[in-house]
Scaffold this active site. Structure first.
Site, PDB file in Angstrom:
ATOM      1  N   HIS A  48       0.404  -1.301  -0.070  1.00 57.32           N
ATOM      2  CA  HIS A  48       0.137  -0.321  -0.092  1.00 57.32           C
ATOM      3  C   HIS A  48       0.507   0.870   0.208  1.00 57.32           C
ATOM      4  CE1 HIS A  48      -3.329  -2.841   1.689  1.00 57.32           C
ATOM      5  NE2 HIS A  48      -3.327  -2.280   0.846  1.00 57.32           N
ATOM      6  N   LYS A 160      -1.309  -6.470  -8.115  1.00 57.64           N
ATOM      7  CA  LYS A 160      -1.663  -7.237  -7.267  1.00 57.64           C
ATOM      8  C   LYS A 160      -2.919  -8.002  -7.979  1.00 57.64           C
ATOM      9  CE  LYS A 160      -2.056  -9.041  -2.673  1.00 57.64           C
ATOM     10  NZ  LYS A 160      -3.484  -9.492  -2.937  1.00 57.64           N
TER      11      LYS A 160
END
Ligand code: PAF
Length: 293
Positions: A48, A160
């Site tokens: 993140h 991802k």
């Protein structure tokens, strides 16, 4: 807030209501700032943080949302147990120079009953959409809401979740959101495991086995890049190897990057996603590699 700082001392502004976040964003926009947005479900990790860094490079002020979105979890999935650590997430955002963190509660975002929904055609037939009914409808619902609340100039998502990125790109196109969608590369641990909030469910043994998925994808990539154009046998072999290590296969295949359909025969000049999802005990792991032949 458990730390000593009051809201006014924070360099990062934390908003819990739509009204407040809109008014803070208005101020930024009025001072000419380009807004970068990173939607998250919290439990932030280095993956993140790389999305936030990417957003910082592409904008003047970054907004991060933290909201575990109930509509993208199936009835038997991990909504209740999904990791929640808002205070440390906010600290990470402060450290990354995030301007605003938006942390709404469920009632702020969803009414008791919703009358409208977004449906997805075809793009969710395979990959994660194939095994998680309603997953992408739930994601589009929340991302659409967040886009309307934040109104960012750019939004950054991680590779991802490549199916999510491609379906959101399609939503932005079809719904005419004036937002540039950026896809940031996967961040991996030293042994290749793609970072994920769900990795914290893995026990010590499982953590050792978990990178096998990436190794399988990497092997498939090397074979395809050196000329294997009908990957079925190769995929079957890799599935058996993974199963022998104790992983249960959800899917492992080569998909067209745009249509997200499996491709039995690969052709030169095309872009593909080599992607897999496996269960390791209770934990579902996903990963992918993008290739262009
Ligand atoms: O990728 C995620 O964390 C979620 O799917 C998102 C985009 C924040 C929507 O809830």
């Amino acid at each position: 807030m458990s730390d000593n700082k009051t809201a006014t001392q924070r360099t990062t502004i934390v908003c819990t209501t739509i009204k407040d976040v809109r008014s803070e964003i208005d101020k930024l926009k009025k001072s000419g700032k380009k807004i970068g947005f990173v939607p998250t479900m919290g439990a932030l990790h280095a993956g993140h943080l790389s999305l936030i860094q990417h957003a910082r490079e592409k904008s003047d002020a970054v907004v991060v949302s933290i909201f575990v979105n109930p509509t993208q979890f199936g009835p038997n999935e991990d909504y209740d147990s999904y990791p929640r650590q808002v205070e440390s997430d906010i600290k990470d955002c402060e450290q990354e120079g995030v301007s605003i963190v938006f942390v709404p509660d469920r009632g702020e975002v969803y009414d008791e009953k919703n009358y409208l929904n977004i449906t997805v055609e075809e793009l969710n037939n395979h990959m994660c959409g194939g095994s998680r009914p309603g997953f992408f409808e739930g994601i589009l619902l929340i991302v659409n809401k967040l886009f309307n609340i934040i109104k960012p100039d750019v939004a950054v998502f991680g590779q991802k979740d490549i199916q999510q990125v491609q379906i959101i790109r399609q939503m932005v196109h079809e719904f005419n959101h004036d937002i540039e969608i950026l896809c940031a590369s996967i961040v991996r641990a030293n042994d290749g495991l793609a970072l994920s909030s769900r990795n914290m469910y893995l026990d010590e043994n499982e953590r050792v086995i978990a990178p096998s998925l990436y190794r399988a994808l990497h092997y498939i990539e090397s074979q395809v890049m050196s000329g294997v154009d009908t990957p079925k046998l190769l995929l079957d072999h890799q599935k058996s190897e993974l199963e022998a290590k104790g992983l249960e296969i959800d899917y492992l295949n080569v998909f067209d990057k745009k249509t997200l359909q499996p491709v039995p025969v690969l052709s030169k000049g095309s872009e593909y996603i080599i992607a897999g999802a496996v269960y390791l005990g209770e934990t579902r792991l996903i990963d992918n590699i993008l290739i262009e032949l």
